[in-house]
Design a protein around this motif. Sequence first.
Motif, PDB file in Angstrom:
ATOM      1  N   TYR A   1       0.839  -1.209   0.000  1.00  0.00           N
ATOM      2  CA  TYR A   1       0.000   0.000   0.000  1.00  0.00           C
ATOM      3  C   TYR A   1       0.872   1.256   0.000  1.00  0.00           C
TER       4      TYR A   1
ATOM      5  N   GLN B 168       2.008   6.940  -9.189  1.00  0.00           N
ATOM      6  CA  GLN B 168       0.828   6.519  -9.951  1.00  0.00           C
ATOM      7  C   GLN B 168       0.174   7.685 -10.670  1.00  0.00           C
TER       8      GLN B 168
ATOM      9  N   LEU C 106       1.765   9.969 -12.218  1.00  0.00           N
ATOM     10  CA  LEU C 106       2.536  10.338 -13.403  1.00  0.00           C
ATOM     11  C   LEU C 106       1.865   9.782 -14.644  1.00  0.00           C
ATOM     12  N   LYS C 107       1.960  10.493 -15.743  1.00  0.00           N
ATOM     13  CA  LYS C 107       1.487   9.977 -17.019  1.00  0.00           C
ATOM     14  C   LYS C 107       2.334   8.756 -17.380  1.00  0.00           C
ATOM     15  N   ARG C 108       1.712   7.797 -18.002  1.00  0.00           N
ATOM     16  CA  ARG C 108       2.383   6.595 -18.487  1.00  0.00           C
ATOM     17  C   ARG C 108       2.811   5.640 -17.381  1.00  0.00           C
ATOM     18  N   PHE C 109       2.211   5.742 -16.185  1.00  0.00           N
ATOM     19  CA  PHE C 109       2.498   4.785 -15.122  1.00  0.00           C
ATOM     20  C   PHE C 109       1.458   3.671 -15.187  1.00  0.00           C
ATOM     21  N   ASN C 110       1.885   2.480 -15.571  1.00  0.00           N
ATOM     22  CA  ASN C 110       0.973   1.338 -15.639  1.00  0.00           C
ATOM     23  C   ASN C 110       0.886   0.682 -14.272  1.00  0.00           C
ATOM     24  N   TYR C 111      -0.315   0.283 -13.890  1.00  0.00           N
ATOM     25  CA  TYR C 111      -0.514  -0.219 -12.539  1.00  0.00           C
ATOM     26  C   TYR C 111      -1.668  -1.203 -12.492  1.00  0.00           C
ATOM     27  N   SER C 112      -1.506  -2.285 -11.765  1.00  0.00           N
ATOM     28  CA  SER C 112      -2.655  -3.145 -11.480  1.00  0.00           C
ATOM     29  C   SER C 112      -2.571  -3.724 -10.081  1.00  0.00           C
ATOM     30  N   GLN C 113      -3.719  -3.803  -9.429  1.00  0.00           N
ATOM     31  CA  GLN C 113      -3.829  -4.504  -8.144  1.00  0.00           C
ATOM     32  C   GLN C 113      -4.945  -5.523  -8.280  1.00  0.00           C
ATOM     33  N   THR C 114      -4.650  -6.774  -7.933  1.00  0.00           N
ATOM     34  CA  THR C 114      -5.622  -7.856  -8.089  1.00  0.00           C
ATOM     35  C   THR C 114      -5.708  -8.626  -6.783  1.00  0.00           C
ATOM     36  N   TYR C 115      -6.893  -8.642  -6.196  1.00  0.00           N
ATOM     37  CA  TYR C 115      -7.077  -9.402  -4.965  1.00  0.00           C
ATOM     38  C   TYR C 115      -7.411 -10.846  -5.275  1.00  0.00           C
TER      39      TYR C 115
END
Lengths: 468, 468
Positions: free
Chosen positions: A179, A187, A189-198
């Motif tokens: 966290y 996050q 910022l432009k072009r910041f790829n992100y994923s959170q998967t429970y």
Amino acid sequence: MVDKLNHPHVGVMEAYFDMIVIIGAGLVGAVLAMHLAQAGFEVKLYEQRGDPREIEPQLDRSINITLCERGFRSLDLIGVGDLIRKLCIPIYGRVIHTVEGEAYQPYGNRNEAIYSIGRYDLNCILLDCAARHEKIDLCFNHKCLDIDMHTATLKIQNEITGQIHDIQASQIFGADGAYSTVRQKMQRLKRFNYSQTYLNGGYKELILPATEWGDWPLQNNAIHMWPQDNFMLLAFPNLDGTFTCTLHLPFEGQISHASITTYEDYYYLFANYFPDILSMIAPHLTRYVENPIETLITIKCFPWTFKDKIALIGDACHAIYPFYGQGSNAGFEDCQILLECLKADHGDWGAALPKYETRCKVNMDIIADLSAEHFEVLQKSIGDPTFRLRKKLERKLQLLHPDYASLYHNVSFTCMPYTEALRLEQKNGVLIEQLLAVEGIEDKLDSPEIDSYILSLLFDCVAERKPF
Amino acid sequence: MVDKLNHPHVGVMEAYFDMIVIIGAGLVGAVLAMHLAQAGFEVKLYEQRGDPREIEPQLDRSINITLCERGFRSLDLIGVGDLIRKLCIPIYGRVIHTVEGEAYQPYGNRNEAIYSIGRYDLNCILLDCAARHEKIDLCFNHKCLDIDMHTATLKIQNEITGQIHDIQASQIFGADGAYSTVRQKMQRLKRFNYSQTYLNGGYKELILPATEWGDWPLQNNAIHMWPQDNFMLLAFPNLDGTFTCTLHLPFEGQISHASITTYEDYYYLFANYFPDILSMIAPHLTRYVENPIETLITIKCFPWTFKDKIALIGDACHAIYPFYGQGSNAGFEDCQILLECLKADHGDWGAALPKYETRCKVNMDIIADLSAEHFEVLQKSIGDPTFRLRKKLERKLQLLHPDYASLYHNVSFTCMPYTEALRLEQKNGVLIEQLLAVEGIEDKLDSPEIDSYILSLLFDCVAERKPF
């Protein structure tokens, strides 16, 4: 060099031109601090919570950490590996409990072990080691409120005095976990790829006490598993004779956290599905009723770094499910790889940080996926006859040829990149399939006929210069 | 019912027990407000920015919106469809520009069109319509600072006076786009799955003016495309005779935003790759130098709702790349489906919201993936001979059988769920493959032999009760 300036808003502005700030004094934060201090950097470690060494540990609140080869390589480099080995229990295999009885599966063929330790204990010992470094300054109860990414300036609040300081560092590391505050900043910022998967299920823990003679209530030096297709019980031995019993259930459904809530519910669950441990655990089942449901998260993101100033490390950029036992090991390996990159680039952070992130990212994506798959394997396949036969064949191949190794072996008992371990596994899969196709293989597993067939397959691999 | 209470911190606490708050007065926020007002709800629409109708539009700053069947169905339900149709340019096909010349590909076989309109114009007209509803209260320059999810209480700041109000609503909708504040709030909930993925390239826009006689400088009623394998130029007609020219380049590489930066760079790019438009666009190329690089993002998340209180809608929960022209259409369809669910559950929000999110989510995942794939199709395949042959075969099948339809047709000219459109496409793919396998198909496309072969294939489908 420390330059204290008066600052209109915050009273004090501290600018350090050769000091690295780490946010988060968890496992990876502490190890990173030691790697950096050893390389000659001044390090300030800010942790929002209090010093865990002064606080009672939260019981029943975290899956045990399992350390293995790649984690210890990083710990050995900072001289704390042997100290920590002494505090771990070596685990040589798993005991699978099913209605038909128990079955032992060794992790390696040559007595290899993974090493179990409680997260709290490991954190305290790492902090003790870090605190002894004169170049490391540990600051607990300090919260990171904001970061100016371009200048590596932090707004830090002392949560005891309430005072807010602006602190300019040479670099900032976010080692602040799944966290992460630092990542939240990136996050945007432009072009910041992100994923959170429970994970679509959660776990509850309880501590099964030692016997009245101080012994372990189950065979120690093994992880115990009760796979039940879409739920499972795990038990990890602790050094004090206790076991941490982790019950994984889906959130909803017939047998789930939604349906199993009272003492009676847990009692009948154990009576029906885990009868061999029922009498032992029954007196403690109220802890399951009281304890919170813990969730599990996979986090993937990219980039991990910003210019020559900011970098994420550990769970902050690659939280994974714990089922392959690789989370902390990978985080410790990050620290080692970071320092390798920095040394190769002669201390040029702008050159080293992109190399660090690209070298680690591709491997972490793979172990994240393997960890998610391994959850399915543990719950569904591990008690399955074909899966067991497969494991037997893997061991056989490994015995007949010293260079052959399973995916689990390469991940846990070597330091090869996860990409390489997966590539070998994909090639090795062909050998296993060829053996499974032999009629009646199960019955003639120990026949000379099969031995020579295996050797011929392995010889073909050598001849074609395929890796095993 | 409005209940104004004194509140120690904020001066005024407004509690509305039968009023819905929408955060974001963009396209979807305005349409949702009208759907809800028409159903009898009081609606407050808070928008952080000023009223766009009072502000000069930002030129060169947004891809044109294309509306199609499913978007208009939702707009017709709130009685604004025809008004908006008049402000759109119908687009009947695409003109592909390659070094070999131009090729026209109609979108439909029966003169079907998609409808192009500028985002700014569409937003203004929707706000005009919403403002006329007595049950809708539009509040611009109001920023949502915080939300208490459990009580649906918002902390709203009037950015002109600086005053902060606490407002309790019956429900809160986050229609605040890809960078949604409401979603950020939900993201902190346990078990909230989330991903944001940036396209590995960005675009710049410029407006190509009308000719001195006020005419369009290119054929209007068509989108113009210059595909170049890993970059492309698009031109969308506007009602005032201008074209919006959108240049898509990767961020890095030989031909990229990193390498193309000066007037000369753009000039030579156009001279080499888009020579037929060079003389027309040359006087305006400085706009590409000056204008910012815009990024494109795909957002997926779940859940979209929290209890009977909070829901995300439109880009806030499913931002997609614009290449299939479905973003706004899908957002408008969300509003319609939400109201359908609410009516079916007789106004029970707790029952309706989970149905709304599950019905929409599965479809939005598909259109998100199709939109990402379509970018590759537009850049790489659209000028390709096999792709063109495929399009011709699709049109042929459609002419010979009125029930056959391409994926593009079903997505753009019907309101069938995207899941259904994809399922049909997967079945139809088999027919196209069978036709492509016919030797010399390209030359005998119009022969009676092929017609009867196609009819026999279609007849087989009917006989087996397969859908076309």
